[in-house]
Design a protein around this motif. Sequence first.
Motif, PDB file in Angstrom:
ATOM      1  N   ARG A   1      -2.723   3.487  -3.425  1.00 35.27           N
ATOM      2  CA  ARG A   1      -3.333   2.236  -2.959  1.00 35.27           C
ATOM      3  C   ARG A   1      -3.367   2.296  -1.429  1.00 35.27           C
ATOM      4  O   ARG A   1      -2.340   2.541  -0.787  1.00 35.27           O
ATOM      5  N   ILE A   2      -4.548   2.064  -0.858  1.00 33.44           N
ATOM      6  CA  ILE A   2      -4.780   2.335   0.556  1.00 33.44           C
ATOM      7  C   ILE A   2      -4.986   1.046   1.334  1.00 33.44           C
ATOM      8  O   ILE A   2      -5.760   0.171   0.930  1.00 33.44           O
ATOM      9  N   GLY A   3      -4.313   0.940   2.461  1.00 36.27           N
ATOM     10  CA  GLY A   3      -4.571  -0.112   3.432  1.00 36.27           C
ATOM     11  C   GLY A   3      -5.118   0.513   4.699  1.00 36.27           C
ATOM     12  O   GLY A   3      -4.650   1.570   5.124  1.00 36.27           O
ATOM     13  N   LEU A   4      -6.126  -0.106   5.300  1.00 31.95           N
ATOM     14  CA  LEU A   4      -6.774   0.438   6.487  1.00 31.95           C
ATOM     15  C   LEU A   4      -6.454  -0.414   7.711  1.00 31.95           C
ATOM     16  O   LEU A   4      -6.358  -1.638   7.625  1.00 31.95           O
ATOM     17  N   VAL A   5      -6.333   0.251   8.849  1.00 28.39           N
ATOM     18  CA  VAL A   5      -6.158  -0.419  10.138  1.00 28.39           C
ATOM     19  C   VAL A   5      -7.238   0.104  11.062  1.00 28.39           C
ATOM     20  O   VAL A   5      -7.392   1.327  11.218  1.00 28.39           O
TER      21      VAL A   5
ATOM     22  N   ASP B   1     -11.079   5.041  -4.177  1.00 33.65           N
ATOM     23  CA  ASP B   1     -11.598   3.674  -4.280  1.00 33.65           C
ATOM     24  C   ASP B   1     -10.509   2.595  -4.223  1.00 33.65           C
ATOM     25  O   ASP B   1     -10.834   1.411  -4.139  1.00 33.65           O
ATOM     26  N   ARG B   2      -9.264   2.997  -4.306  1.00 32.56           N
ATOM     27  CA  ARG B   2      -8.197   1.986  -4.406  1.00 32.56           C
ATOM     28  C   ARG B   2      -7.825   1.469  -3.014  1.00 32.56           C
ATOM     29  O   ARG B   2      -6.734   1.719  -2.495  1.00 32.56           O
ATOM     30  N   ILE B   3      -8.747   0.725  -2.434  1.00 37.54           N
ATOM     31  CA  ILE B   3      -8.556   0.207  -1.083  1.00 37.54           C
ATOM     32  C   ILE B   3      -8.208  -1.271  -1.168  1.00 37.54           C
ATOM     33  O   ILE B   3      -9.015  -2.096  -1.612  1.00 37.54           O
ATOM     34  N   ALA B   4      -6.993  -1.599  -0.764  1.00 35.64           N
ATOM     35  CA  ALA B   4      -6.524  -2.980  -0.849  1.00 35.64           C
ATOM     36  C   ALA B   4      -7.243  -3.876   0.139  1.00 35.64           C
ATOM     37  O   ALA B   4      -7.484  -5.061  -0.120  1.00 35.64           O
ATOM     38  N   GLY B   5      -7.610  -3.326   1.289  1.00 32.88           N
ATOM     39  CA  GLY B   5      -8.274  -4.104   2.332  1.00 32.88           C
ATOM     40  C   GLY B   5      -8.010  -3.481   3.676  1.00 32.88           C
ATOM     41  O   GLY B   5      -7.405  -2.406   3.790  1.00 32.88           O
TER      42      GLY B   5
ATOM     43  N   CYS C   1       0.827  -1.207   0.000  1.00 33.96           N
ATOM     44  CA  CYS C   1       0.000   0.000   0.000  1.00 33.96           C
ATOM     45  C   CYS C   1       0.860   1.255   0.000  1.00 33.96           C
ATOM     46  O   CYS C   1       1.901   1.299   0.659  1.00 33.96           O
ATOM     47  N   ASP C   2       0.419   2.273  -0.717  1.00 36.02           N
ATOM     48  CA  ASP C   2       1.100   3.565  -0.704  1.00 36.02           C
ATOM     49  C   ASP C   2       0.790   4.337   0.574  1.00 36.02           C
ATOM     50  O   ASP C   2       1.587   5.152   1.021  1.00 36.02           O
ATOM     51  N   ARG C   3      -0.415   4.123   1.112  1.00 31.25           N
ATOM     52  CA  ARG C   3      -0.837   4.779   2.341  1.00 31.25           C
ATOM     53  C   ARG C   3      -1.444   3.739   3.270  1.00 31.25           C
ATOM     54  O   ARG C   3      -2.423   3.072   2.921  1.00 31.25           O
ATOM     55  N   LEU C   4      -0.858   3.603   4.442  1.00 26.04           N
ATOM     56  CA  LEU C   4      -1.400   2.740   5.492  1.00 26.04           C
ATOM     57  C   LEU C   4      -2.094   3.663   6.479  1.00 26.04           C
ATOM     58  O   LEU C   4      -1.445   4.448   7.169  1.00 26.04           O
ATOM     59  N   VAL C   5      -3.419   3.598   6.532  1.00 27.55           N
ATOM     60  CA  VAL C   5      -4.219   4.579   7.257  1.00 27.55           C
ATOM     61  C   VAL C   5      -4.858   3.919   8.476  1.00 27.55           C
ATOM     62  O   VAL C   5      -5.684   3.012   8.346  1.00 27.55           O
ATOM     63  N   ASP C   6      -4.484   4.395   9.652  1.00 25.96           N
ATOM     64  CA  ASP C   6      -5.045   3.906  10.907  1.00 25.96           C
ATOM     65  C   ASP C   6      -6.252   4.778  11.241  1.00 25.96           C
ATOM     66  O   ASP C   6      -6.131   5.980  11.478  1.00 25.96           O
TER      67      ASP C   6
END
Length: 450
Positions: free
Chosen positions: A305-309, A329-333, A264-269
């Motif tokens: 590309r976004i990853g969520l925590v 919309d580019r949410i990896a999971g 992911c380009d951005r890991l978003v907590d």
Amino acid sequence: MILETIKTPGLSHLSYLVGAGGKAAVVDPRRDCEIYLEKARAAGLEITHILETHRNEDLVSGSPILAAMTGAKVLHGPNPERPVVFADTARDGDTVDIGQLRIEVIETPGHTDDHLAYAIHDTEYPDGAVGVFTGDALFVGDVGRTDFYPDRKREVAGLLYDSLQKLLGLGDQAIVYPAHGAGSVCGSGMAEREFSTIGHERRNNPRLQFSSRDKFIAFKIDENHYQPPYFRLMEQLNMDGAAPAPRVLRPRVLSLAQLREAECDRLVDVRDPLAFASGHLGGSMSLPTGMISAFAGWFIGEENRIGLVASDQAQLAAAMEHLARIGFDRIAGGYVGVVPAAAGGADMRTIPMVRTGTVAHRLEEDEGEWTLLDVRDADERASGAIDGSLHLYVGHLNEGWRDLDPARHYTLMCASGMRATVAAGWLVSRGFEHLDIYLGSMGAWSRAHG
């Protein structure tokens, strides 16, 4: 007759379903627009018209999507920056009949050149407008911003003044239905309620109390507003037409290993700020769900590309909803389970919190390697600041971090500590290690030094 408000949390966006005589119109629909169709069908109404007050800057319009679902005609104002390909142009004096209701188009430029308001008339009670959809021209307690045309500041402020006079001319009885409520980035002085009348606003709205057009213009020119980079994306999507939102607004749940592999380009907590500060995955940034709509557009790009925590799957779903509504919309999971990750030896980071006494001591000692960084907006800063602090608005850290020294110690502050955590999380994700957060921030400082 039905007139129902549909509020979009986070964005403080207000859209409307209005219907009578088996027909309905939707005003300023959001991107995930099935809700309008469901409500219309439940009331036995067919959506025949979609009314746009203007080209929204802060969210993706659902108009082309809802039109494809219903066959409804979309109306938009004249003078857009380029053609709104999915809409017909409506002009001053045009009308739309919805059963016994007659909706009249009023050109109200100023916030944007293409801005419209829609006055509601009940043909069975013809003495004056019943209400008016004011878009971003008139809010409850505020009026629209006029900073989108920097080369025409005076002109567009004057246009908004003239448009407001049109709205005031509808009569004190008319109910005001704005496109946003308190908390929206489209205004700074909105009241904490979503209902009003022209008469109440005439007497109580501070922005309607200027004694002359010139004084109104001078005030608007001096206002401070911020334009996140994602506004440009919204402009494009809301003229060319956006694709529907993902059908399932719930991200794929990933294991920690899958999250790492997702690149992911951005890991978003998206957890609570205190939870993030207490322990977060290395490389992640802090954007609590309630702050995504306001700040994601500063730190996330369309191509990222976004990853969520998150703390749980409901939080993941809420985060994805907020992101989809502003075009990301580019949410990896998403990953749930920061505590198990820590127990499993994952790379975890913390950000210390400091109190007023510590900040005051550091200021008195004039520590050469330390800076108190105030990330509030310019208006907040002007109303009161801590001597010796440096100002850099939280959103401007998207690029401004490059001008900061990663070897220096920074204490982040805002009004309470929420935005300071977002700022600290961004700096941590950029490799800054010598950080802490002023817990309580300006609120705590004012109480201690008031």
